[in-house]
Design a protein around this motif. Structure first.
Motif: not given
Length: 230
Positions: A173-188
């Protein structure tokens, strides 16, 4: 092998539901950003209870690194987990791409994307690399604090999956507009391999920043600064 397969399935589900919510639902029915945030969060909740008893449901190389540094897993398991997570993410992105390729009228993944992460002009809110890097480090650190704390032997039993999933939801909710949110190298990694171009060239940030945030959290738990005592 059971742990490896569980991590593969879990990461596949995370990418399929999380990134899938972005590419299939888009801005329909309020999907951006709240719906996408809940898609990622609820995917983690589901997998936490589905595969948690088998592998602990890391489904994220950063989580595995943090657990390793905190002294909760071996280097052998770390390597097996990371490989399985990356394979699962790639398979999840591949299935999304295969479905989108069947869209009548066609689908240009290079133009419309695959739920990939990014930053800069033309991506989401147009944040710079410094803001993107800072967000990913801080968000992953917070995520790991919740994960390592809620799975500690002194934590209430049975609530870790819910706490972790809701935390990931708030982070989105906070970060989608910043990076789309990763916090997960595999997801990226998964979506970036299929989208290519800018998504692939910016992938380094979504590997390095989450690993730094996870490492810091792991160190704090390793040295007992956030470790509870019986």
């Amino acid at each position: 092998m059971k742990k490896a397969f569980a991590e593969l399935i879990g990461t596949f589900v995370l990418v399929f539901f999380g990134c899938g919510s972005a590419v299939f639902a888009g801005d329909q029915a309020g999907m951006l950003p709240l719906g996408i945030a809940f898609a990622f969060g609820l995917a983690i909740v589901a997998m936490a209870y589905g595969i948690g008893p088998v592998s602990g449901c890391h489904v994220n190389p950063a989580v595995s690194l943090g657990a390793f540094i905190a002294g909760r897993m071996t280097v052998k398991d770390l390597l097996v987990y990371v490989i399985s997570q990356c394979v699962g993410a790639i398979l999840g992105a591949a299935v999304l791409y295969a479905i989108l390729s069947g869209r009548l009228g066609g689908y240009d993944v290079a133009v419309s994307g695959l739920g990939q992460n990014g930053w800069g002009e033309g991506y989401q809110g147009g944040y710079g690399v410094g803001a993107a890097f800072t967000f990913e480090v801080v968000a992953t650190f917070i995520f790991l604090v919740v994960i390592l704390g809620s799975t500690h032997k002194l934590a209430p039993v049975g609530f870790a999956g819910l706490a972790i999933g809701l935390t990931l939801t708030v982070i989105h909710i906070v970060g989608i507009r910043i990076t789309g949110v990763s916090v997960n190298p595999a997801r990226s990694l998964g979506p970036a391999l299929f989208v290519g171009g800018q998504a692939l060239s910016q992938l380094w940030l979504f590997i390095v920043a989450p690993l730094i945030g996870a490492a810091v959290a792991g160190i704090l738990f390793r040295f007992g600064l956030l470790e509870g005592k019986a």
